[in-house]
Design a protein around this motif. Structure first.
Motif, PDB file in Angstrom:
ATOM      1  N   GLY A  44     -28.104 125.995  -0.522  1.00 58.42           N
ATOM      2  CA  GLY A  44     -28.358 126.216  -1.934  1.00 58.42           C
ATOM      3  C   GLY A  44     -29.636 125.539  -2.388  1.00 58.42           C
ATOM      4  O   GLY A  44     -30.442 125.067  -1.592  1.00 58.42           O
ATOM      5  N   GLY A  45     -29.836 125.487  -3.688  1.00 53.26           N
ATOM      6  CA  GLY A  45     -31.003 124.797  -4.230  1.00 53.26           C
ATOM      7  C   GLY A  45     -32.305 125.396  -3.750  1.00 53.26           C
ATOM      8  O   GLY A  45     -32.449 126.612  -3.624  1.00 53.26           O
ATOM      9  N   SER A  46     -33.252 124.528  -3.405  1.00 53.60           N
ATOM     10  CA  SER A  46     -34.587 124.985  -3.036  1.00 53.60           C
ATOM     11  C   SER A  46     -34.891 124.807  -1.551  1.00 53.60           C
ATOM     12  O   SER A  46     -36.056 124.853  -1.147  1.00 53.60           O
ATOM     13  CB  SER A  46     -35.643 124.224  -3.863  1.00 53.60           C
ATOM     14  N   PHE A  47     -33.868 124.562  -0.737  1.00 52.81           N
ATOM     15  CA  PHE A  47     -34.104 124.388   0.697  1.00 52.81           C
ATOM     16  C   PHE A  47     -34.938 125.539   1.244  1.00 52.81           C
ATOM     17  O   PHE A  47     -35.893 125.336   2.005  1.00 52.81           O
ATOM     18  CB  PHE A  47     -32.772 124.280   1.444  1.00 52.81           C
ATOM     19  N   CYS A  48     -34.573 126.749   0.860  1.00 52.57           N
ATOM     20  CA  CYS A  48     -35.321 127.932   1.287  1.00 52.57           C
ATOM     21  C   CYS A  48     -35.380 128.928   0.135  1.00 52.57           C
ATOM     22  O   CYS A  48     -34.373 129.155  -0.550  1.00 52.57           O
ATOM     23  CB  CYS A  48     -34.670 128.579   2.507  1.00 52.57           C
ATOM     24  N   VAL A  49     -36.561 129.507  -0.059  1.00 52.82           N
ATOM     25  CA  VAL A  49     -36.731 130.617  -1.005  1.00 52.82           C
ATOM     26  C   VAL A  49     -37.158 131.819  -0.165  1.00 52.82           C
ATOM     27  O   VAL A  49     -38.342 131.990   0.129  1.00 52.82           O
ATOM     28  CB  VAL A  49     -37.776 130.293  -2.082  1.00 52.82           C
ATOM     29  N   PRO A  50     -36.205 132.649   0.266  1.00 49.74           N
ATOM     30  CA  PRO A  50     -36.528 133.722   1.218  1.00 49.74           C
ATOM     31  C   PRO A  50     -37.627 134.665   0.725  1.00 49.74           C
ATOM     32  O   PRO A  50     -38.505 135.049   1.497  1.00 49.74           O
ATOM     33  CB  PRO A  50     -35.192 134.454   1.388  1.00 49.74           C
ATOM     34  N   ALA A  51     -37.588 135.042  -0.548  1.00 45.48           N
ATOM     35  CA  ALA A  51     -38.565 136.003  -1.061  1.00 45.48           C
ATOM     36  C   ALA A  51     -39.978 135.459  -1.048  1.00 45.48           C
ATOM     37  O   ALA A  51     -40.945 136.228  -1.002  1.00 45.48           O
ATOM     38  CB  ALA A  51     -38.184 136.413  -2.481  1.00 45.48           C
ATOM     39  N   GLU A  52     -40.129 134.140  -1.055  1.00 51.63           N
ATOM     40  CA  GLU A  52     -41.449 133.515  -1.047  1.00 51.63           C
ATOM     41  C   GLU A  52     -41.832 132.970   0.326  1.00 51.63           C
ATOM     42  O   GLU A  52     -42.891 132.364   0.475  1.00 51.63           O
ATOM     43  CB  GLU A  52     -41.502 132.380  -2.078  1.00 51.63           C
ATOM     44  N   MET A  53     -40.974 133.190   1.321  1.00 51.20           N
ATOM     45  CA  MET A  53     -41.218 132.661   2.667  1.00 51.20           C
ATOM     46  C   MET A  53     -41.563 131.171   2.578  1.00 51.20           C
ATOM     47  O   MET A  53     -42.554 130.687   3.117  1.00 51.20           O
ATOM     48  CB  MET A  53     -42.348 133.427   3.353  1.00 51.20           C
TER      49      MET A  53
END
Length: 245
Positions: A44-53
């Motif tokens: 969750g959170g900001s660990f990964c933002v898939p759309a922004e790679m």
């Protein structure tokens, strides 16, 4: 709240193993929540933002899983491996994926990721390309699992065994309900046939290789890991005085 929950469970049983009760409702109830080997690493959170790679690097290595009651999972891992012949060539790997999971009749768990959403980033200062971020899609089988109560913290501990029986690091319950990104396809083509745009993002070298106080442990999956991440070791961590297996 978690401490009270664990304390009340002590009077019932010290150990709950999936193999003892294969009913889906009972097993999913035990699994629901966010589990982490290190509080620095969470889903969750900001660990990964898939759309922004894009990844946000935690302060230390570790792994985290989240499970819902209705069959969804999320995985976050940050790990590194050293190079014995060249100590300066430390390779760091961070990856994330989510999708659905199934509880099998033999007590095993299979993770089925949403293929377009998974992301992995590998940084190797000694490689021809030092910083790579790409897609990640790895179906995973855990042969069995169990939940115990750690006496010192009075918290639940999730124990997973890989497909070959090797033990994973212990993961403590950190949130219930779990902390997760939306349990749906976030990039690629969604269930309605609409294309979810993926915005490419340039990556620059980051100061990585934040070592933990414990020695790294090896972690190998049954499938091929993308972007040269084969054989990358999982950084060992110790949390609440409990050493990882």
């Amino acid at each position: 709240m978690l401490l009270a929950l664990a304390t009340s469970a002590l009077s019932l049983a010290a150990v709950s193993y999936a193999q003892g009760d294969l009913s889906a409702a009972n097993n999913v109830t035990y699994l629901e929540g966010t589990w982490s080997s290190n509080p620095a690493v969470s889903t969750g959170g900001s660990f990964c933002v898939p759309a922004e790679m894009k990844f946000t690097y935690p302060e230390n290595t570790g792994i985290a899983y989240s499970f819902t009651n209705d069959g969804f999972f999320e995985e976050a891992q940050y790990r590194y491996t050293s190079n014995g012949s060249n100590p300066s060539c430390i390779q760091a790997t961070i990856f994330w994926q989510h999708g659905t999971y199934g509880l099998n009749d033999n007590g095993s768990i299979t993770l089925y990721p949403f293929g377009p959403d998974g992301r992995i980033q590998v940084q190797d200062p000694c490689a021809a390309v030092t910083n790579i971020i790409t897609y990640y899609n790895q179906q995973t089988l855990y042969s069995d699992w169990g939940i115990t109560i750690e006496e010192q913290s009075r918290n639940y501990v999730l124990k997973l065994n890989r497909f070959d029986g090797a033990k994973m690091p212990y993961m403590f319950l950190t949130a219930r309900p779990p902390n997760m990104l939306p349990t749906q396809l976030l990039t690629g083509t969604n269930a309605s046939g609409q294309v979810v745009q993926t915005r490419k993002r340039s990556v620059s070298p980051i100061s990585l290789f934040k070592r933990s106080s414990a020695a790294p442990r090896s972690f190998l999956s049954r499938d091929t890991v993308a972007a040269g991440a084969i054989g990358v070791a999982l950084g060992g961590v110790a949390w609440l005085g409990i050493g990882l297996l």
